[in-house]
Scaffold this motif. Structure first.
Motif, PDB file in Angstrom:
ATOM      1  N   GLY A 113      30.556  11.318  -9.880  1.00 35.72           N
ATOM      2  CA  GLY A 113      31.988  11.568  -9.918  1.00 35.72           C
ATOM      3  C   GLY A 113      32.685  10.972  -8.715  1.00 35.72           C
ATOM      4  O   GLY A 113      32.194  10.010  -8.113  1.00 35.72           O
ATOM      5  N   VAL A 114      33.820  11.568  -8.377  1.00 40.24           N
ATOM      6  CA  VAL A 114      34.620  11.104  -7.242  1.00 40.24           C
ATOM      7  C   VAL A 114      35.092  12.302  -6.430  1.00 40.24           C
ATOM      8  O   VAL A 114      35.111  13.430  -6.914  1.00 40.24           O
ATOM      9  N   ARG A 115      35.510  12.007  -5.198  1.00 43.45           N
ATOM     10  CA  ARG A 115      36.134  13.042  -4.382  1.00 43.45           C
ATOM     11  C   ARG A 115      37.515  13.342  -4.934  1.00 43.45           C
ATOM     12  O   ARG A 115      38.240  12.425  -5.318  1.00 43.45           O
ATOM     13  N   GLN A 162      39.835  14.755  -3.081  1.00 46.41           N
ATOM     14  CA  GLN A 162      40.745  14.579  -1.949  1.00 46.41           C
ATOM     15  C   GLN A 162      40.713  13.139  -1.462  1.00 46.41           C
ATOM     16  O   GLN A 162      39.656  12.515  -1.482  1.00 46.41           O
ATOM     17  N   PRO A 163      41.845  12.599  -1.008  1.00 45.08           N
ATOM     18  CA  PRO A 163      41.816  11.236  -0.455  1.00 45.08           C
ATOM     19  C   PRO A 163      40.932  11.191   0.785  1.00 45.08           C
ATOM     20  O   PRO A 163      40.818  12.194   1.479  1.00 45.08           O
ATOM     21  N   PRO A 164      40.323  10.089   1.093  1.00 40.49           N
ATOM     22  CA  PRO A 164      40.358   8.819   0.387  1.00 40.49           C
ATOM     23  C   PRO A 164      39.422   8.835  -0.822  1.00 40.49           C
ATOM     24  O   PRO A 164      38.377   9.487  -0.810  1.00 40.49           O
ATOM     25  N   PHE A 165      39.784   8.095  -1.847  1.00 41.41           N
ATOM     26  CA  PHE A 165      38.991   7.987  -3.057  1.00 41.41           C
ATOM     27  C   PHE A 165      37.615   7.427  -2.722  1.00 41.41           C
ATOM     28  O   PHE A 165      37.491   6.476  -1.966  1.00 41.41           O
ATOM     29  N   ALA A 166      36.597   8.004  -3.293  1.00 38.06           N
ATOM     30  CA  ALA A 166      35.243   7.481  -3.126  1.00 38.06           C
ATOM     31  C   ALA A 166      34.371   8.004  -4.254  1.00 38.06           C
ATOM     32  O   ALA A 166      34.425   9.188  -4.598  1.00 38.06           O
ATOM     33  N   ALA A 167      33.584   7.124  -4.832  1.00 35.37           N
ATOM     34  CA  ALA A 167      32.614   7.525  -5.849  1.00 35.37           C
ATOM     35  C   ALA A 167      31.444   8.210  -5.148  1.00 35.37           C
ATOM     36  O   ALA A 167      31.156   7.942  -3.983  1.00 35.37           O
ATOM     37  N   HIS A 168      30.770   9.083  -5.893  1.00 32.57           N
ATOM     38  CA  HIS A 168      29.657   9.816  -5.294  1.00 32.57           C
ATOM     39  C   HIS A 168      28.686  10.258  -6.380  1.00 32.57           C
ATOM     40  O   HIS A 168      29.089  10.504  -7.517  1.00 32.57           O
ATOM     41  N   ALA A 169      27.423  10.334  -6.032  1.00 32.01           N
ATOM     42  CA  ALA A 169      26.383  10.880  -6.905  1.00 32.01           C
ATOM     43  C   ALA A 169      25.698  12.007  -6.138  1.00 32.01           C
ATOM     44  O   ALA A 169      25.443  11.876  -4.943  1.00 32.01           O
ATOM     45  N   TRP A 170      25.419  13.107  -6.837  1.00 31.88           N
ATOM     46  CA  TRP A 170      24.810  14.251  -6.170  1.00 31.88           C
ATOM     47  C   TRP A 170      23.974  15.036  -7.173  1.00 31.88           C
ATOM     48  O   TRP A 170      23.979  14.749  -8.364  1.00 31.88           O
ATOM     49  N   VAL A 171      23.254  16.015  -6.668  1.00 30.62           N
ATOM     50  CA  VAL A 171      22.467  16.900  -7.529  1.00 30.62           C
ATOM     51  C   VAL A 171      22.995  18.320  -7.386  1.00 30.62           C
ATOM     52  O   VAL A 171      23.496  18.706  -6.328  1.00 30.62           O
ATOM     53  N   GLU A 172      22.879  19.056  -8.472  1.00 32.06           N
ATOM     54  CA  GLU A 172      23.284  20.455  -8.480  1.00 32.06           C
ATOM     55  C   GLU A 172      22.145  21.302  -9.034  1.00 32.06           C
ATOM     56  O   GLU A 172      21.385  20.846  -9.884  1.00 32.06           O
ATOM     57  N   ALA A 173      22.063  22.505  -8.548  1.00 34.36           N
ATOM     58  CA  ALA A 173      21.131  23.493  -9.081  1.00 34.36           C
ATOM     59  C   ALA A 173      21.846  24.833  -9.036  1.00 34.36           C
ATOM     60  O   ALA A 173      22.572  25.121  -8.063  1.00 34.36           O
ATOM     61  N   GLU A 174      21.675  25.608 -10.088  1.00 25.48           N
ATOM     62  CA  GLU A 174      22.341  26.908 -10.183  1.00 25.48           C
ATOM     63  C   GLU A 174      23.853  26.744 -10.021  1.00 25.48           C
ATOM     64  O   GLU A 174      24.521  27.531  -9.362  1.00 25.48           O
ATOM     65  N   SER A 175      24.396  25.662 -10.585  1.00 24.19           N
ATOM     66  CA  SER A 175      25.837  25.348 -10.603  1.00 24.19           C
ATOM     67  C   SER A 175      26.449  25.090  -9.229  1.00 24.19           C
ATOM     68  O   SER A 175      27.655  25.178  -9.065  1.00 24.19           O
ATOM     69  N   PHE A 219      34.318  17.678  -5.561  1.00 27.03           N
ATOM     70  CA  PHE A 219      34.132  16.481  -6.376  1.00 27.03           C
ATOM     71  C   PHE A 219      34.597  16.723  -7.802  1.00 27.03           C
ATOM     72  O   PHE A 219      34.471  17.822  -8.329  1.00 27.03           O
ATOM     73  N   GLN A 220      35.123  15.684  -8.405  1.00 23.40           N
ATOM     74  CA  GLN A 220      35.444  15.687  -9.828  1.00 23.40           C
ATOM     75  C   GLN A 220      34.300  14.992 -10.550  1.00 23.40           C
ATOM     76  O   GLN A 220      34.053  13.818 -10.314  1.00 23.40           O
ATOM     77  N   ARG A 221      33.625  15.704 -11.397  1.00 29.13           N
ATOM     78  CA  ARG A 221      32.469  15.177 -12.101  1.00 29.13           C
ATOM     79  C   ARG A 221      32.933  14.291 -13.258  1.00 29.13           C
ATOM     80  O   ARG A 221      33.784  14.662 -14.039  1.00 29.13           O
ATOM     81  N   PHE A 222      32.361  13.066 -13.351  1.00 29.30           N
ATOM     82  CA  PHE A 222      32.605  12.172 -14.489  1.00 29.30           C
ATOM     83  C   PHE A 222      31.591  12.434 -15.590  1.00 29.30           C
ATOM     84  O   PHE A 222      31.924  12.515 -16.750  1.00 29.30           O
ATOM     85  N   PHE A 223      30.323  12.520 -15.202  1.00 27.14           N
ATOM     86  CA  PHE A 223      29.274  12.862 -16.153  1.00 27.14           C
ATOM     87  C   PHE A 223      28.088  13.434 -15.417  1.00 27.14           C
ATOM     88  O   PHE A 223      27.977  13.319 -14.196  1.00 27.14           O
TER      89      PHE A 223
END
Length: 138
Positions: A102-104, A106-119, A131-135
């Motif tokens: 997804g992306v942040r 908050q500015p500045p815009f930046a793409a990001h990949a991360w892992v989640e567990a237990e939401s 972060f705003q999740r894209f997929f």
């Protein structure tokens, strides 16, 4: 101008068998990272089949192992290989956290990949809604 950055690289802190598994996961992650996003998603969906959900502690342990054995995964721009290596290492243990892209918000815009567990994001120093999740592959 460059910015100094501390990377938690300490491979000898990881037992040998785990170190080799983590290095294999990091190598595969670097190969996967060269693929288009739709292909990465398709590959991860196949890989995750049959895995049980990973807990936050299990995911954090896998992430710390990846960070200990890989210099590139620990850098600021290493989010994609870091997140991919973490899910692959978890999968080697029969577990699967949620892999997110997804992306942040908050500015500045930046793409990001991360892992989640237990939401919750694992290893991120920010709130869950930063972060705003894209997929995701969960």
């Amino acid at each position: 101008m460059s910015t100094p950055e501390a990377v938690p690289y300490r491979p000898r802190s990881v037992p040998l068998a785990t170190r080799w598994a983590a290095r294999l996961a990091v190598g595969c992650a670097h190969l996967l990272a060269t693929l288009p996003p739709a292909r990465i998603r398709a590959v991860l969906r196949q890989v995750r089949r049959g895995a049980r959900p990973a807990s936050a502690a299990q995911t954090a342990a896998a992430l710390n192992t990846v960070l200990a054995v890989s210099l590139t995964a620990g850098g600021r721009k290493g989010c994609l290989p870091r997140s991919l290596a973490t899910v692959l290492l978890c999968r080697m243990r029969g577990q699967w956290p949620t892999w997110c892209v997804g992306v942040r918000k908050q500015p500045p815009f930046a793409a990001h990949a991360w892992v989640e567990a237990e939401s919750e994001p694992v290893g991120e120093d920010c709130p869950a809604d930063y972060f705003q999740r894209f997929f995701a592959v969960d």
